[in-house]
Scaffold this motif. Structure first.
Motif, short mmCIF file in Angstrom:
data_model
loop_
_atom_site.label_atom_id
_atom_site.label_comp_id
_atom_site.label_asym_id
_atom_site.label_seq_id
_atom_site.Cartn_x
_atom_site.Cartn_y
_atom_site.Cartn_z
N GLU A 134 31.04 33.92 46.55
CA GLU A 134 31.94 33.54 47.64
C GLU A 134 33.12 34.50 47.72
O GLU A 134 33.33 35.16 48.73
CB GLU A 134 32.43 32.10 47.42
N ARG A 135 33.89 34.58 46.65
CA ARG A 135 35.08 35.44 46.66
C ARG A 135 34.99 36.48 45.54
O ARG A 135 34.13 37.31 45.56
CB ARG A 135 36.34 34.59 46.55
N SER A 136 35.92 36.46 44.58
CA SER A 136 35.96 37.47 43.51
C SER A 136 36.00 38.89 44.08
O SER A 136 35.31 39.79 43.61
CB SER A 136 34.78 37.31 42.55
N ARG A 137 36.84 39.06 45.11
CA ARG A 137 37.01 40.39 45.71
C ARG A 137 38.18 41.10 45.04
O ARG A 137 39.15 40.48 44.60
CB ARG A 137 37.29 40.25 47.21
N ASP A 138 38.10 42.40 44.98
CA ASP A 138 39.20 43.23 44.49
C ASP A 138 40.39 43.03 45.42
O ASP A 138 40.31 43.31 46.62
CB ASP A 138 38.75 44.69 44.47
N ASP A 165 40.15 35.49 44.55
CA ASP A 165 40.23 36.93 44.79
C ASP A 165 41.27 37.55 43.87
O ASP A 165 42.41 37.11 43.80
CB ASP A 165 40.60 37.21 46.25
N SER A 166 40.84 38.56 43.14
CA SER A 166 41.72 39.27 42.20
C SER A 166 41.00 40.52 41.75
O SER A 166 41.42 41.64 42.04
CB SER A 166 42.06 38.38 41.00
N VAL A 167 39.89 40.29 41.04
CA VAL A 167 39.05 41.39 40.56
C VAL A 167 37.59 41.01 40.73
O VAL A 167 37.26 39.85 40.97
CB VAL A 167 39.33 41.69 39.06
#
Length: 285
Positions: free
Chosen positions: A258-262, A227-229
């Motif tokens: 799965e993730r890679s959420r702002d 999770d970051s961008v």
């Protein structure tokens, strides 16, 4: 004129379904990451976000012999099957995420949990199960657990092969080490669930890792980073290059976000997963 347009639309509907089934790469979301673990409402949400499918979790594990598996209840299972059909979605995998924290290599009743998952897969016509080796069976940090991991995965592989399904494992090993592990297990029903974030956080070359593993060893891909961008803004990931390599490998299958959420809006499900699905569709479809 309206009748003609309606007629054309009706004729086109079956072909829309065919287009999805013929896609070389399909995009899925995960009910757990949508904050809807084993909730039927995850399905219309996945459809709203334009995913082709949704990975369904088997439920919590804790100290039970097996998962808190609501899909084992006939009425709930039937609701899922009807909803999937109505929404023209697929269930690419059932996920045993309870093993992120629990010990697959140490639990007494591991066979019961695998049997539970495989039985549910057969009932719901799902071909792949996700099995993370998790913290306690991390072979990088705990190499002494390897004999137990291999023995138990051989047993799970035999169960999966007899049922005509695949168990896709996620490890902390490099691709070269995973190839060695798969040879040691020696089961065609045990493959790798490749996760982009694993080589990236270890500073390994993601693109070389894919080539080392090869198409035959990759069951599915968690198309994700920490999770970051969003995926489209991630400087660590070149998904056009990933697609080129997968094309060259002649791999096809499911890319699962799965993730890679702002990091500024981690719990805004529609905001994050809508953007990631749209970007993957732009590249891979």
């Amino acid at each position: 004129m309206k009748k003609i347009l309606l007629y054309i639309l009706i004729l086109a509907l079956p072909f829309a379904g065919m287009a999805q089934k013929s896609q070389r790469y399909k995009i899925a979301l995960i009910d757990l990451m949508l904050l809807k673990r084993q909730k039927l409402s995850a399905l219309p949400l996945a459809k709203e976000l334009n995913a082709d499918g949704i990975e369904i979790d088997m439920g919590g594990l804790g100290n039970r012999e097996t998962f808190d598996n609501k899909l084992a209840i006939d009425s709930i299972q039937e609701q899922y099957l009807q909803k999937v059909k109505a929404l023209n979605l697929e269930i690419p995998a059932l996920a045993m995420t309870g093993y992120y924290a629990q010990s697959y290599c140490g639990r007494e009743h591991y066979k019961e949990s695998i049997a539970d998952c495989i039985a549910t897969m057969k009932q719901m016509n799902v071909k792949t199960a996700f099995l993370p080796l998790g913290i306690q069976c991390d072979l990088k940090k705990n190499p002494e657990k390897r004999p137990s991991v291999v023995t138990r995965l051989r047993e799970a592989g035999k169960m999966a092969q007899d049922a005509g399904v695949v168990i896709a494992i996620e490890t902390a090993l490099s691709a070269k080490e995973e190839v060695t592990l798969l040879k040691e297990i020696g089961s065609p029903a045990v493959k790798i669930y490749f996760n982009f974030s694993n080589p990236l956080k270890e500073g390994r070359d993601l693109y070389k890792e894919l080539r080392i593993l090869g198409a035959k060893n990759i069951a599915m891909i968690h198309c994700t980073n920490k999770d970051s961008v969003w995926l489209q803004n991630d400087p660590q990931l070149d998904l056009y290059k990933v697609k080129k390599i997968l094309d060259q490998m002649k791999w096809s299958g499911w890319l699962v976000v799965e993730r890679s959420r702002d990091a500024q809006h981690p719990r805004d499900v529609k905001y994050n997963y809508g953007a990631n699905v749209a970007y993957l569709k732009k590249i891979f479809q």
